[in-house]
Design a protein around this motif. Sequence first.
Motif, PDB file in Angstrom:
ATOM      1  N   GLN A   1      -1.935  15.920 -68.612  1.00 42.58           N
ATOM      2  CA  GLN A   1      -1.249  15.146 -67.578  1.00 42.58           C
ATOM      3  C   GLN A   1      -2.023  15.106 -66.265  1.00 42.58           C
ATOM      4  OE1 GLN A   1       2.795  16.635 -67.361  1.00 42.58           O
ATOM      5  NE2 GLN A   1       3.413  15.347 -69.075  1.00 42.58           N
ATOM      6  N   LYS A   2      -3.021  15.959 -66.145  1.00 42.56           N
ATOM      7  CA  LYS A   2      -3.862  15.969 -64.946  1.00 42.56           C
ATOM      8  C   LYS A   2      -5.257  15.414 -65.232  1.00 42.56           C
ATOM      9  CE  LYS A   2      -1.516  19.935 -62.844  1.00 42.56           C
ATOM     10  NZ  LYS A   2      -1.677  21.308 -62.289  1.00 42.56           N
ATOM     11  N   ALA A   3      -5.429  14.808 -66.388  1.00 43.10           N
ATOM     12  CA  ALA A   3      -6.767  14.387 -66.813  1.00 43.10           C
ATOM     13  C   ALA A   3      -7.247  13.125 -66.108  1.00 43.10           C
ATOM     14  CB  ALA A   3      -6.795  14.188 -68.323  1.00 43.10           C
ATOM     15  N   SER A   4      -6.349  12.161 -65.915  1.00 41.08           N
ATOM     16  CA  SER A   4      -6.738  10.913 -65.253  1.00 41.08           C
ATOM     17  C   SER A   4      -6.579  11.098 -63.758  1.00 41.08           C
ATOM     18  CB  SER A   4      -5.871   9.748 -65.739  1.00 41.08           C
ATOM     19  OG  SER A   4      -6.279   8.542 -65.115  1.00 41.08           O
ATOM     20  N   ARG A   5      -7.707  11.138 -63.057  1.00 46.65           N
ATOM     21  CA  ARG A   5      -7.668  11.420 -61.618  1.00 46.65           C
ATOM     22  C   ARG A   5      -8.629  10.506 -60.870  1.00 46.65           C
ATOM     23  NH1 ARG A   5      -9.071  17.667 -61.264  1.00 46.65           N
ATOM     24  NH2 ARG A   5      -7.276  17.812 -62.658  1.00 46.65           N
ATOM     25  N   PRO A   6      -8.250   9.243 -60.706  1.00 47.03           N
ATOM     26  CA  PRO A   6      -9.126   8.293 -60.027  1.00 47.03           C
ATOM     27  C   PRO A   6      -9.574   8.787 -58.653  1.00 47.03           C
ATOM     28  CG  PRO A   6      -7.252   7.168 -60.995  1.00 47.03           C
ATOM     29  CD  PRO A   6      -6.985   8.632 -61.130  1.00 47.03           C
ATOM     30  N   TRP A   7     -10.851   8.596 -58.365  1.00 45.41           N
ATOM     31  CA  TRP A   7     -11.465   8.880 -57.063  1.00 45.41           C
ATOM     32  C   TRP A   7     -11.538  10.365 -56.728  1.00 45.41           C
ATOM     33  CZ3 TRP A   7      -7.204   5.128 -56.279  1.00 45.41           C
ATOM     34  CH2 TRP A   7      -7.625   3.816 -56.516  1.00 45.41           C
ATOM     35  N   ASP A   8     -11.099  11.219 -57.638  1.00 41.59           N
ATOM     36  CA  ASP A   8     -11.190  12.652 -57.406  1.00 41.59           C
ATOM     37  C   ASP A   8     -12.599  13.132 -57.773  1.00 41.59           C
ATOM     38  OD1 ASP A   8      -9.174  15.163 -57.043  1.00 41.59           O
ATOM     39  OD2 ASP A   8     -10.773  15.666 -58.451  1.00 41.59           O
TER      40      ASP A   8
ATOM     41  N   ALA B   1     -17.920   2.388 -57.514  1.00 41.09           N
ATOM     42  CA  ALA B   1     -18.437   1.014 -57.469  1.00 41.09           C
ATOM     43  C   ALA B   1     -17.338   0.049 -57.026  1.00 41.09           C
ATOM     44  CB  ALA B   1     -18.984   0.612 -58.837  1.00 41.09           C
ATOM     45  N   GLU B   2     -16.128   0.261 -57.538  1.00 43.65           N
ATOM     46  CA  GLU B   2     -15.017  -0.612 -57.155  1.00 43.65           C
ATOM     47  C   GLU B   2     -14.667  -0.444 -55.683  1.00 43.65           C
ATOM     48  OE1 GLU B   2     -10.461  -1.769 -58.551  1.00 43.65           O
ATOM     49  OE2 GLU B   2     -11.396   0.070 -59.318  1.00 43.65           O
ATOM     50  N   VAL B   3     -14.603   0.799 -55.219  1.00 45.75           N
ATOM     51  CA  VAL B   3     -14.267   1.046 -53.815  1.00 45.75           C
ATOM     52  C   VAL B   3     -15.306   0.419 -52.892  1.00 45.75           C
ATOM     53  CG1 VAL B   3     -14.100   2.831 -52.046  1.00 45.75           C
ATOM     54  CG2 VAL B   3     -12.891   3.106 -54.199  1.00 45.75           C
TER      55      VAL B   3
ATOM     56  N   LEU C   1     -10.515  14.369 -52.980  1.00 47.21           N
ATOM     57  CA  LEU C   1     -10.923  12.966 -52.874  1.00 47.21           C
ATOM     58  C   LEU C   1     -12.395  12.818 -52.512  1.00 47.21           C
ATOM     59  CD1 LEU C   1      -9.461  10.166 -53.049  1.00 47.21           C
ATOM     60  CD2 LEU C   1      -9.319  10.244 -50.558  1.00 47.21           C
ATOM     61  N   GLU C   2     -13.044  11.839 -53.150  1.00 52.38           N
ATOM     62  CA  GLU C   2     -14.430  11.510 -52.809  1.00 52.38           C
ATOM     63  C   GLU C   2     -14.495  11.099 -51.332  1.00 52.38           C
ATOM     64  OE1 GLU C   2     -17.248  11.609 -54.311  1.00 52.38           O
ATOM     65  OE2 GLU C   2     -16.965  11.497 -56.488  1.00 52.38           O
ATOM     66  N   PRO C   3     -15.461  11.602 -50.574  1.00 60.86           N
ATOM     67  CA  PRO C   3     -15.528  11.278 -49.139  1.00 60.86           C
ATOM     68  C   PRO C   3     -15.756   9.801 -48.852  1.00 60.86           C
ATOM     69  CG  PRO C   3     -17.479  12.506 -49.858  1.00 60.86           C
ATOM     70  CD  PRO C   3     -16.502  12.573 -50.979  1.00 60.86           C
ATOM     71  N   ASP C   4     -16.365   9.071 -49.808  1.00 56.00           N
ATOM     72  CA  ASP C   4     -16.611   7.644 -49.597  1.00 56.00           C
ATOM     73  C   ASP C   4     -15.332   6.815 -49.695  1.00 56.00           C
ATOM     74  OD1 ASP C   4     -19.275   8.078 -49.205  1.00 56.00           O
ATOM     75  OD2 ASP C   4     -19.894   7.489 -51.226  1.00 56.00           O
ATOM     76  N   VAL C   5     -14.276   7.406 -50.225  1.00 60.85           N
ATOM     77  CA  VAL C   5     -13.018   6.673 -50.385  1.00 60.85           C
ATOM     78  C   VAL C   5     -12.210   6.827 -49.100  1.00 60.85           C
ATOM     79  CG1 VAL C   5     -10.946   6.373 -51.775  1.00 60.85           C
ATOM     80  CG2 VAL C   5     -13.074   7.114 -52.863  1.00 60.85           C
ATOM     81  N   THR C   6     -12.338   5.847 -48.236  1.00 58.54           N
ATOM     82  CA  THR C   6     -11.682   5.886 -46.925  1.00 58.54           C
ATOM     83  C   THR C   6     -10.425   5.023 -46.876  1.00 58.54           C
ATOM     84  OG1 THR C   6     -13.163   4.113 -46.192  1.00 58.54           O
ATOM     85  CG2 THR C   6     -13.849   6.382 -45.743  1.00 58.54           C
TER      86      THR C   6
END
Length: 492
Positions: A296-303, A393-395, A450-455
């Motif tokens: 349940q914690k496997a899908s973690r977008p932008w993490d 890439a999407e961000v 969170l990835e630092p590029d994701v603002t």
Amino acid sequence: MASIAGTCSSGLIFKTKESGSNGASLFQYNGLRVVEKKQLASAGHKPNGFISNPAAKCRRIRAVASPTVSAPKREKDLKKRVVITGMGLVSVFGSDIDTFYDKLLEGQSGISLIDRFDASTFSVQFGGQIRDFSSKGYIDGKNDRRLDDCWRYCLVAGKRALDDASLEQAVLETMDRTRIGVLVGTGMGGLTAFSNGVEALIQKGYKKITPFFIPYSITNMGSALLAIDTGLMGPNYSISTACATANYCFYAAANHIRRGEADIMVAGGTEAAIMATGVGGFIACRALSQRNNEPQKASRPWDKDRDGFVMGEGSGVLIMESLEHALKRGANIIAEYLGGAVTCDAHHMTDPRSDGLGVSSCITKSLEDAGVSPEEVNYVNAHATSTLAGDLAEVNAIKKVFKDTSEMKMNGTKSMIGHGLGAAGGLEAIATIKAINTGWVHPTINQYNLEPDVTIDTVPNLKKQHEVNVGISNSFGFGGHNSVVVFAPFRP
């Protein structure tokens, strides 16, 4: 579909057999981590299969971004304005629209261990598997036993969407059904039917192949069966562009209405690939998360700690209708489809372009088609599959188009339901429309680091109240297929 990370100089290497010391491995770059490179076949030796030379430099494409133009005026012609009058789905949270969105707002995960087949020997043993699915009232018992789940999901979602639009069978029979079309696509098609047919051939011979093998395997059958059951005789086909499929279908369906070829289109995507061949195939691509101990914690977008996507399944279908026709029949209008676009990266089978041009140009073209300026968009339902390269890439593409994202919300539905492949865009379009209607956007769960590029605000872990002015929904697929659709509240 999730984009697999890689470098330009590292292509996929295919061989029919395992290589020896003078051959190439199956993949020289597995998409999530580098694997050992084996020496390519020496000159004069011709191994079976196709080899992409890793020494070759990345093919450069001179791409010029579209010139900056002011957004055109929005469509005024009632015949060409496209509205949404019904929605239907089959999901890991069931087949009720409100329940589906309530679960998303709660941040509930629908991911669990797979028990549809014995996955105990698989390196990935979990997914967004649909359980307790019922087609009662939508598919007769005899056909229900024969159908691949891909088509069962499509029929139930499609008929529920028609019911939601007050287009029950009795009503349809009073209408000109040559003006109502169906366009429901799939990335994989009837994968269980196909796998069973191949198994019968190998184990028992061709005489034991069921006559339903081909009809229930081919990708157009969802649209066909839905039309056969309801008598809809308008434009009818399917589109298969991997995980960009449903958005491609929305875009094409809307254009049939805009061109005057149909008054109503039943459009969306369907998929049922959580079975041994489907899961095994994506494991071979090394695209999936392997968090078997905490699915349940496997899908973690932008993490920062994401390690691949989680497979899902289901179907999402919209009833798209010309505003003129909807008003004439007194339909309940849920939202408006303003426009969309499709593009291709023209770069790699699985990797996104490093410059993001394919995605950013698709977003820009969708806004131009919709008559929307970037400043009007304040919500993005992102593709956000939880892969290393694809998420960033999407961000980066979004930030390239939208210079000021301070008031924008961006979330990832797949964090809770998994990646529905060809159905993903259909389910996410419904989530987008529900955000428009409710004023609440669901969280992206599993946001720990969170990835630092994701603002941009990813709505981490808890829902947020947010009045959506214009929302876009992104879907991208293997092959470099990009698709973006634009929705907004209906305003006469």
